[in-house]
Design a protein around this motif. Structure first.
Motif, PDB file in Angstrom:
ATOM      1  N   LEU A 134       0.827  -1.208   0.000  1.00  0.00           N
ATOM      2  CA  LEU A 134       0.000   0.000   0.000  1.00  0.00           C
ATOM      3  C   LEU A 134       0.862   1.259   0.000  1.00  0.00           C
ATOM      4  CD1 LEU A 134      -2.753  -1.014   2.581  1.00  0.00           C
ATOM      5  CD2 LEU A 134      -3.046  -0.759   0.120  1.00  0.00           C
ATOM      6  N   LEU A 135       2.005   1.196   0.684  1.00  0.00           N
ATOM      7  CA  LEU A 135       2.865   2.370   0.801  1.00  0.00           C
ATOM      8  C   LEU A 135       3.800   2.532  -0.393  1.00  0.00           C
ATOM      9  CD1 LEU A 135       3.800   2.045   4.578  1.00  0.00           C
ATOM     10  CD2 LEU A 135       2.234   3.676   3.546  1.00  0.00           C
ATOM     11  N   GLY A 136       4.128   1.414  -1.049  1.00  0.00           N
ATOM     12  CA  GLY A 136       5.059   1.462  -2.179  1.00  0.00           C
ATOM     13  C   GLY A 136       6.187   0.478  -1.974  1.00  0.00           C
ATOM     14  N   CYS A 137       6.461  -0.318  -2.989  1.00  0.00           N
ATOM     15  CA  CYS A 137       7.507  -1.342  -2.896  1.00  0.00           C
ATOM     16  C   CYS A 137       8.017  -1.615  -4.306  1.00  0.00           C
ATOM     17  CB  CYS A 137       6.955  -2.614  -2.249  1.00  0.00           C
ATOM     18  SG  CYS A 137       5.539  -3.321  -3.133  1.00  0.00           S
ATOM     19  N   ASP A 138       8.761  -2.707  -4.472  1.00  0.00           N
ATOM     20  CA  ASP A 138       9.303  -3.056  -5.785  1.00  0.00           C
ATOM     21  C   ASP A 138       8.208  -3.366  -6.798  1.00  0.00           C
ATOM     22  OD1 ASP A 138      11.820  -2.705  -4.884  1.00  0.00           O
ATOM     23  OD2 ASP A 138      12.250  -4.827  -4.549  1.00  0.00           O
ATOM     24  N   TYR A 139       7.026  -3.740  -6.308  1.00  0.00           N
ATOM     25  CA  TYR A 139       5.954  -4.144  -7.213  1.00  0.00           C
ATOM     26  C   TYR A 139       5.101  -2.965  -7.675  1.00  0.00           C
ATOM     27  CZ  TYR A 139       7.049  -8.906  -5.805  1.00  0.00           C
ATOM     28  OH  TYR A 139       7.686 -10.083  -5.573  1.00  0.00           O
ATOM     29  N   GLY A 140       5.195  -1.833  -7.005  1.00  0.00           N
ATOM     30  CA  GLY A 140       4.387  -0.687  -7.392  1.00  0.00           C
ATOM     31  C   GLY A 140       4.710   0.529  -6.537  1.00  0.00           C
ATOM     32  N   ALA A 141       4.185   1.667  -6.962  1.00  0.00           N
ATOM     33  CA  ALA A 141       4.473   2.930  -6.275  1.00  0.00           C
ATOM     34  C   ALA A 141       3.588   3.171  -5.068  1.00  0.00           C
ATOM     35  CB  ALA A 141       4.314   4.093  -7.258  1.00  0.00           C
ATOM     36  N   GLY A 142       2.656   2.276  -4.779  1.00  0.00           N
ATOM     37  CA  GLY A 142       1.774   2.467  -3.641  1.00  0.00           C
ATOM     38  C   GLY A 142       0.526   3.246  -4.009  1.00  0.00           C
ATOM     39  N   VAL A 143      -0.284   3.512  -3.002  1.00  0.00           N
ATOM     40  CA  VAL A 143      -1.554   4.212  -3.184  1.00  0.00           C
ATOM     41  C   VAL A 143      -1.378   5.663  -2.753  1.00  0.00           C
ATOM     42  CG1 VAL A 143      -4.006   4.267  -2.605  1.00  0.00           C
ATOM     43  CG2 VAL A 143      -2.796   2.075  -2.736  1.00  0.00           C
ATOM     44  N   ARG A 144      -1.793   6.565  -3.592  1.00  0.00           N
ATOM     45  CA  ARG A 144      -1.689   7.979  -3.258  1.00  0.00           C
ATOM     46  C   ARG A 144      -2.576   8.329  -2.074  1.00  0.00           C
ATOM     47  NH1 ARG A 144      -2.949  10.490  -9.051  1.00  0.00           N
ATOM     48  NH2 ARG A 144      -4.430   8.759  -8.937  1.00  0.00           N
ATOM     49  N   ARG A 145      -2.072   9.247  -1.253  1.00  0.00           N
ATOM     50  CA  ARG A 145      -2.782   9.753  -0.086  1.00  0.00           C
ATOM     51  C   ARG A 145      -3.023   8.672   0.969  1.00  0.00           C
ATOM     52  NH1 ARG A 145      -8.120  12.017  -2.070  1.00  0.00           N
ATOM     53  NH2 ARG A 145      -8.279  12.750   0.089  1.00  0.00           N
ATOM     54  N   VAL A 146      -2.205   7.654   0.966  1.00  0.00           N
ATOM     55  CA  VAL A 146      -2.236   6.635   2.019  1.00  0.00           C
ATOM     56  C   VAL A 146      -0.873   6.632   2.692  1.00  0.00           C
ATOM     57  CG1 VAL A 146      -2.375   4.172   2.535  1.00  0.00           C
ATOM     58  CG2 VAL A 146      -3.989   5.197   0.931  1.00  0.00           C
ATOM     59  N   GLY A 147      -0.848   6.955   3.976  1.00  0.00           N
ATOM     60  CA  GLY A 147       0.396   6.999   4.727  1.00  0.00           C
ATOM     61  C   GLY A 147       0.600   5.757   5.567  1.00  0.00           C
ATOM     62  N   ALA A 148       1.657   5.791   6.362  1.00  0.00           N
ATOM     63  CA  ALA A 148       2.008   4.621   7.183  1.00  0.00           C
ATOM     64  C   ALA A 148       0.909   4.300   8.192  1.00  0.00           C
ATOM     65  CB  ALA A 148       3.334   4.880   7.890  1.00  0.00           C
ATOM     66  N   ARG A 149       0.319   5.344   8.785  1.00  0.00           N
ATOM     67  CA  ARG A 149      -0.720   5.098   9.793  1.00  0.00           C
ATOM     68  C   ARG A 149      -1.959   4.455   9.172  1.00  0.00           C
ATOM     69  NH1 ARG A 149      -3.695   9.685  13.574  1.00  0.00           N
ATOM     70  NH2 ARG A 149      -5.202   8.269  14.554  1.00  0.00           N
ATOM     71  N   GLY A 150      -2.441   5.011   8.064  1.00  0.00           N
ATOM     72  CA  GLY A 150      -3.625   4.460   7.420  1.00  0.00           C
ATOM     73  C   GLY A 150      -3.404   3.044   6.929  1.00  0.00           C
ATOM     74  N   ALA A 151      -2.237   2.784   6.330  1.00  0.00           N
ATOM     75  CA  ALA A 151      -1.941   1.437   5.828  1.00  0.00           C
ATOM     76  C   ALA A 151      -1.854   0.439   6.971  1.00  0.00           C
ATOM     77  CB  ALA A 151      -0.643   1.454   5.033  1.00  0.00           C
ATOM     78  N   THR A 152      -1.204   0.841   8.067  1.00  0.00           N
ATOM     79  CA  THR A 152      -1.054  -0.071   9.199  1.00  0.00           C
ATOM     80  C   THR A 152      -2.386  -0.371   9.850  1.00  0.00           C
ATOM     81  OG1 THR A 152       1.165   0.809   9.608  1.00  0.00           O
ATOM     82  CG2 THR A 152       0.133  -0.437  11.379  1.00  0.00           C
TER      83      THR A 152
END
Length: 308
Positions: free
Chosen positions: A13-31
């Motif tokens: 959700l935050l961004g990794c090798d597979y993709g750039a993640g979801v915009r407007r989603v931070g560490a708190r929301g993803a966790t």
């Protein structure tokens, strides 16, 4: 706490090798989203993937309240009514039994009894209600981006697959052994599921070069490592498209860099032996390898310098 799979879902959700993640989603929301989904189904990664694909629903999304439904609108002193005030005024508070003002119930530890706080209590408390809202918000934002569907699908496939054959070998006391990239087209096809078409070759190349160095180091004939010409002939004989030409140890660029760690690496220069695909020119620049492996291939001297 998050499991390994939960950390993987949060990273996707935050961004990794597979993709750039979801915009407007931070560490708190993803966790918070991953923790809630993990508590519901035990597998946050597969649950999140199913949600985005519309396969299954989530209790967290069903229970997610609107902000206005859990907003506290009671008296800030007694917690009664929906007065949206700091305290009751001259008319007093009917619940407190006063004709003017109200009693300091909240300061005495009594809960607020307004409509918003009661709705939050039904959901398990304000913290649970906020978590449900954060989970729903994160999933909705991820669902609004087509690229996150692809990212989650590939991450779920990669980390959710079963490796029964490998597990059986390990249980039998046979350690897994890497046998190189035998099917390049098949490997490129698998990588294309997770990476853009223009970078799949660059993702596969380090594995191919590592395998060539391992095979060269394990070659029983010492003469194949004696010179660049011998290594080139050996690579053509084995069907490899590249051959290592020379190597040098990586040097620390600044005092902040761990010199010992960089000393364990070497920059290996490569030469194309036979043309075979569009990835041939990717090895034109030097690539990093373990210095010990480069030395075993005859590319480095005893002290790590280039052999004479």
């Amino acid at each position: 706490g998050l499991s390994r799979e939960g950390l993987t879902a949060a990273a996707s959700l935050l961004g990794c090798d597979y993709g750039a993640g979801v915009r407007r989603v931070g560490a708190r929301g993803a966790t918070e989203a991953v923790v809630r989904l993990q508590a519901e189904s035990g597998s946050a990664l597969l649950s999140l993937d199913s949600l985005l694909q519309g396969v299954s629903g989530s209790q967290a999304l069903a229970e997610a309240p609107a902000a206005k439904d859990i907003r506290c609108v009671g008296c800030r002193r007694c917690g009664h009514g929906c007065v949206r005030k700091a305290v009751h005024g001259a008319k007093g508070c009917k619940e407190c039994g006063t004709s003017e003002g109200c009693l300091p119930r909240l300061a005495e530890g009594h809960p607020c009894e307004c409509r918003g706080c009661q709705n939050a209590a039904l959901l398990g408390g304000r913290a649970c209600a906020s978590t449900a809202r954060a989970c729903a918000r994160t999933v909705q934002r991820a669902a609004g981006e087509a690229r996150s569907h692809q990212t989650l699908r590939e991450v779920a496939w990669q980390y959710g697959r079963r490796l029964d054959a490998v597990a059986e070998r390990v249980a039998a006391g046979v350690p897994p052994q890497w046998l190189g990239v035998r099917d390049e087209l098949g490997a490129l096809e698998v990588l294309a599921r997770s990476f853009a078409a223009d970078i799949v070759g660059a993702k596969l190349l380090p594995l191919q070069l590592e395998w060539i160095l391992r095979c060269l180091a394990a070659e029983p004939r010492d003469d194949v490592r004696a010179s660049a010409e011998a290594r080139c002939a050996w690579a053509a004989e084995r069907g490899f498209r590249w051959t290592p030409v020379s190597a040098k140890r990586c040097q620390p660029r600044s005092e902040q860099v761990d010199a010992a760690a960089r000393a364990r690496q070497a920059l290996v220069s490569w030469k194309l032996v036979t043309e075979g695909s569009a990835c041939d020119n990717l090895a034109d620049a030097p690539h990093k390898a373990r210095a010990q492996l480069a030395q075993a291939c005859g590319l480095l001297g005893e002290e790590g310098s280039e052999p004479a």
